[in-house]
Design a protein around this motif. Structure first.
Motif, PDB file in Angstrom:
ATOM      1  N   PRO A  61       5.810   0.256   4.837  1.00 37.61           N
ATOM      2  CA  PRO A  61       5.223  -1.020   5.288  1.00 37.61           C
ATOM      3  C   PRO A  61       3.759  -0.883   5.693  1.00 37.61           C
ATOM      4  CG  PRO A  61       6.556  -0.057   7.031  1.00 37.61           C
ATOM      5  CD  PRO A  61       6.699   0.854   5.844  1.00 37.61           C
ATOM      6  N   TYR A  62       2.993  -1.947   5.439  1.00 36.13           N
ATOM      7  CA  TYR A  62       1.583  -2.005   5.836  1.00 36.13           C
ATOM      8  C   TYR A  62       1.310  -3.356   6.489  1.00 36.13           C
ATOM      9  CZ  TYR A  62       0.501   2.111   2.955  1.00 36.13           C
ATOM     10  OH  TYR A  62       0.448   3.370   2.425  1.00 36.13           O
ATOM     11  N   THR A  63       0.423  -3.357   7.473  1.00 38.07           N
ATOM     12  CA  THR A  63      -0.044  -4.610   8.071  1.00 38.07           C
ATOM     13  C   THR A  63      -1.446  -4.958   7.584  1.00 38.07           C
ATOM     14  OG1 THR A  63      -0.856  -3.389   9.999  1.00 38.07           O
ATOM     15  CG2 THR A  63       1.365  -4.319  10.138  1.00 38.07           C
ATOM     16  N   SER A  64      -2.087  -4.027   6.895  1.00 43.60           N
ATOM     17  CA  SER A  64      -3.439  -4.245   6.373  1.00 43.60           C
ATOM     18  C   SER A  64      -3.423  -4.072   4.854  1.00 43.60           C
ATOM     19  CB  SER A  64      -4.426  -3.246   6.986  1.00 43.60           C
ATOM     20  OG  SER A  64      -5.633  -3.199   6.238  1.00 43.60           O
ATOM     21  N   HIS A  65      -3.883  -5.100   4.147  1.00 41.73           N
ATOM     22  CA  HIS A  65      -3.943  -4.992   2.695  1.00 41.73           C
ATOM     23  C   HIS A  65      -4.977  -3.966   2.260  1.00 41.73           C
ATOM     24  CE1 HIS A  65      -4.808  -6.185  -1.502  1.00 41.73           C
ATOM     25  NE2 HIS A  65      -3.522  -6.476  -1.529  1.00 41.73           N
ATOM     26  N   ASP A  66      -6.061  -3.822   3.005  1.00 42.46           N
ATOM     27  CA  ASP A  66      -7.084  -2.827   2.665  1.00 42.46           C
ATOM     28  C   ASP A  66      -6.498  -1.418   2.744  1.00 42.46           C
ATOM     29  OD1 ASP A  66      -8.958  -4.780   2.228  1.00 42.46           O
ATOM     30  OD2 ASP A  66      -9.823  -4.646   4.243  1.00 42.46           O
ATOM     31  N   ALA A  67      -5.706  -1.157   3.795  1.00 46.81           N
ATOM     32  CA  ALA A  67      -5.083   0.168   3.936  1.00 46.81           C
ATOM     33  C   ALA A  67      -4.087   0.421   2.809  1.00 46.81           C
ATOM     34  CB  ALA A  67      -4.392   0.277   5.293  1.00 46.81           C
ATOM     35  N   LEU A  68      -3.333  -0.615   2.454  1.00 49.17           N
ATOM     36  CA  LEU A  68      -2.391  -0.518   1.340  1.00 49.17           C
ATOM     37  C   LEU A  68      -3.132  -0.145   0.055  1.00 49.17           C
ATOM     38  CD1 LEU A  68       0.491  -1.159   0.104  1.00 49.17           C
ATOM     39  CD2 LEU A  68      -0.306  -3.506  -0.140  1.00 49.17           C
TER      40      LEU A  68
ATOM     41  N   ALA B 173      -5.631   6.470  -3.471  1.00 49.83           N
ATOM     42  CA  ALA B 173      -5.628   7.891  -3.130  1.00 49.83           C
ATOM     43  C   ALA B 173      -4.368   8.609  -3.597  1.00 49.83           C
ATOM     44  CB  ALA B 173      -5.787   8.055  -1.622  1.00 49.83           C
ATOM     45  N   GLY B 174      -3.386   7.851  -4.106  1.00 51.78           N
ATOM     46  CA  GLY B 174      -2.159   8.470  -4.594  1.00 51.78           C
ATOM     47  C   GLY B 174      -1.143   8.771  -3.512  1.00 51.78           C
ATOM     48  N   ARG B 175      -1.358   8.248  -2.282  1.00 55.21           N
ATOM     49  CA  ARG B 175      -0.374   8.478  -1.225  1.00 55.21           C
ATOM     50  C   ARG B 175       0.881   7.635  -1.428  1.00 55.21           C
ATOM     51  NH1 ARG B 175      -5.306   9.489   1.568  1.00 55.21           N
ATOM     52  NH2 ARG B 175      -5.758   7.277   1.865  1.00 55.21           N
ATOM     53  N   ILE B 176       0.775   6.574  -2.204  1.00 52.07           N
ATOM     54  CA  ILE B 176       1.930   5.788  -2.636  1.00 52.07           C
ATOM     55  C   ILE B 176       1.817   5.597  -4.148  1.00 52.07           C
ATOM     56  CG2 ILE B 176       2.381   4.572  -0.457  1.00 52.07           C
ATOM     57  CD1 ILE B 176       0.718   2.252  -1.475  1.00 52.07           C
ATOM     58  N   ASP B 177       2.946   5.332  -4.794  1.00 50.32           N
ATOM     59  CA  ASP B 177       2.964   5.193  -6.252  1.00 50.32           C
ATOM     60  C   ASP B 177       2.654   3.773  -6.715  1.00 50.32           C
ATOM     61  OD1 ASP B 177       3.862   7.921  -6.765  1.00 50.32           O
ATOM     62  OD2 ASP B 177       5.762   7.283  -5.897  1.00 50.32           O
ATOM     63  N   ALA B 178       3.011   2.785  -5.896  1.00 48.51           N
ATOM     64  CA  ALA B 178       2.798   1.381  -6.272  1.00 48.51           C
ATOM     65  C   ALA B 178       2.618   0.567  -5.006  1.00 48.51           C
ATOM     66  CB  ALA B 178       3.974   0.843  -7.089  1.00 48.51           C
TER      67      ALA B 178
ATOM     68  N   GLY C  75      -9.313   1.941 -10.802  1.00 45.65           N
ATOM     69  CA  GLY C  75      -8.470   2.928 -11.454  1.00 45.65           C
ATOM     70  C   GLY C  75      -6.991   2.651 -11.291  1.00 45.65           C
ATOM     71  N   LEU C  76      -6.617   1.368 -11.186  1.00 43.28           N
ATOM     72  CA  LEU C  76      -5.225   0.994 -10.984  1.00 43.28           C
ATOM     73  C   LEU C  76      -4.707   0.203 -12.187  1.00 43.28           C
ATOM     74  CD1 LEU C  76      -5.498  -0.247  -7.279  1.00 43.28           C
ATOM     75  CD2 LEU C  76      -4.839   2.035  -8.082  1.00 43.28           C
ATOM     76  N   LEU C  77      -3.406   0.189 -12.336  1.00 44.85           N
ATOM     77  CA  LEU C  77      -2.743  -0.625 -13.356  1.00 44.85           C
ATOM     78  C   LEU C  77      -2.049  -1.781 -12.663  1.00 44.85           C
ATOM     79  CD1 LEU C  77      -1.126   2.302 -15.374  1.00 44.85           C
ATOM     80  CD2 LEU C  77      -3.158   1.009 -16.021  1.00 44.85           C
TER      81      LEU C  77
END
Length: 444
Positions: free
Chosen positions: A61-68, A74-79, A94-96
């Motif tokens: 979960p994220y509360t900030s879209h910028d952090a998401l 950075a590759g810390r999450i896959d999607a 660099g995203l799909l």
């Protein structure tokens, strides 16, 4: 189905980490049990089952879209979901980005019905970043006041701290059902919500890109309605005010306690009936949706009528209308099919028959006509005349491909088999149409 290479990737990858906005009801949010819930979660559950993938999904979960966004790059999450950037913006990072999962109407909400000017002050909720993006895209010079939640936005509007809020229709149904202090006005543009994937996870992108098409628009809409209904906080006193006469009538024949109890039962029963109806209606066309269609097919299979004609319809050129003239043009064509079906079936010549039309997908419609083949041929002719006469504000014509199969022609066929035969004939009709237009036609 998935390619062997794709399955090898999933088997080797292990758990899939997916980031999500934690408070975007009904799209995705963190439930009371601490787990992700909502339509995007339903979509992934369905898709992984459909593709027979056993990978564990870890929802972050994220509360900030910028952090998401930063963690995805950075590759810390896959999607990440939902994402509302344009494909070109995603490509720069660099995203799909998958095709649109949900296209959401947007509304202006405020105490007064007044035009938006450069002096209009907007209130937006940090938990719904798509609303802020909408303001920045279409009203870039206006002042924005940020609030933590939609509830705080609505409270700020009631206190006149801001002139207008930009919200989606599900927030209106959750928070403003019986609220007469704020007025809503539909805006001309939509916000598209989708899923973004780290470029290194291309097989995951391919799977996520196909899920929403496989599940179908009607199931996505049903899920959104279900989750919005779950989060709706009933305003019982608001209901009493709107139904004052009924409540007073009960008061005369019972005690206050009994009155409140009976009114609550009426209120909840009314809610349930309305929810049951909404769950079976396609909101864009007003026709019954896929859920209603599947229930009717089951009913017909158990008690077959003496005559039945299955019809499959598909709009020609819908994608081109969406791409060149916008979603409003595509929606206009979809609504037009519903209008032409209702006009045709409502004619006096067919009042003795049962004519049922359903929207079962994006531009896919099915008809179940309880009539002889001869009567159906007249109905089809009338329907085609209706489509030829139609003209819209954003489209100058409506072209529909159509195929049918009758129980007279195939006496031992089930409803599903008749639909399949009609679907094949519809594609023959579509191929003929595109051949005449000089365009290649590909089957789904």
């Amino acid at each position: 189905m998935l390619t062997p290479e794709c399955r090898i990737w999933f088997k080797a990858h292990g758990p899939i980490r997916i980031g999500y906005m934690a408070r975007m009801v009904p799209f995705i949010w963190t439930g009371p049990d601490g787990k992700a819930k909502g339509t995007f979660r339903d979509l992934l559950d369905y898709g992984f089952r459909a593709f027979q993938l056993s990978n564990e999904i870890i929802y972050v979960p994220y509360t900030s879209h910028d952090a998401l966004h930063e963690d995805l790059k950075a590759g810390r999450i896959d999607a990440a979901m939902p994402v509302y950037d344009t494909p070109s913006e995603a490509e720069k990072d660099g995203l799909l980005q998958t095709p649109d999962v949900v296209s959401v109407k947007m509304y202006k909400v405020g105490r007064k019905e007044e035009l938006i000017t450069e002096d209009t002050v907007f209130a937006v909720a940090n938990s719904f970043p798509a609303e802020e993006k909408y303001v920045k895209d279409f009203y870039p010079h206006n002042r924005i006041i940020h609030y933590a939640t939609p509830e705080e936005v609505f409270d700020a509007l009631r206190r006149d701290e801001a002139d207008a809020g930009i919200v989606n229709p599900y927030l209106i149904s959750i928070y403003l059902t019986n609220d007469k202090s704020l007025r809503e006005q539909e805006l001309p543009h939509r916000e598209d919500l989708t899923i973004a994937v780290n470029r290194e996870q291309y097989p995951l992108y391919m799977v996520l890109s196909r899920m929403h098409t496989l599940w179908g628009t009607s199931h996505i809409n049903e899920s959104l309605l279900k989750h919005a209904d779950e989060e709706y906080k009933p305003d019982f006193m608001g209901y009493v005010k709107m139904n004052y006469g009924k409540v007073i009538g009960v008061i005369f024949v019972s005690t206050l306690v009994l009155t409140l109890l009976v009114s609550m039962i009426i209120f909840r029963g009314k809610q349930k009936r309305e929810a049951d109806v909404l769950a079976r209606v396609d909101l864009l066309t007003g026709l019954p949706n896929r859920r209603a269609y599947e229930e009717k097919v089951h009913e017909i299979e158990k008690n077959p009528p003496p005559f039945l004609v299955a019809v499959v319809l598909d709009i020609n050129g819908l994608k081109n209308a969406n791409d060149t003239r916008g979603h409003e043009a595509g929606d206009e064509l979809i609504r037009a099919v519903g209008q032409c079906l209702r006009r045709t079936c409502g004619k006096d010549a067919y009042k003795g028959y049962t004519c049922l039309g359903y929207r079962v997908g994006g531009d896919e419609f099915v008809g179940l006509m309880h009539m002889e083949s001869g009567a159906y041929r007249l109905l089809e002719k009338d329907f085609r005349e209706e489509t030829k006469k139609w003209k819209g504000k954003k489209n100058s014509f409506l072209a529909v491909s159509l195929g049918h199969a009758s129980r007279e022609e195939f006496p031992n066929a089930s409803v599903s088999e008749l639909i399949r035969l009609a679907d094949n004939r519809m594609y023959d009709d579509k191929a003929h149409y595109y051949h005449e237009m000089g365009i290649e036609c590909r089957r789904r």
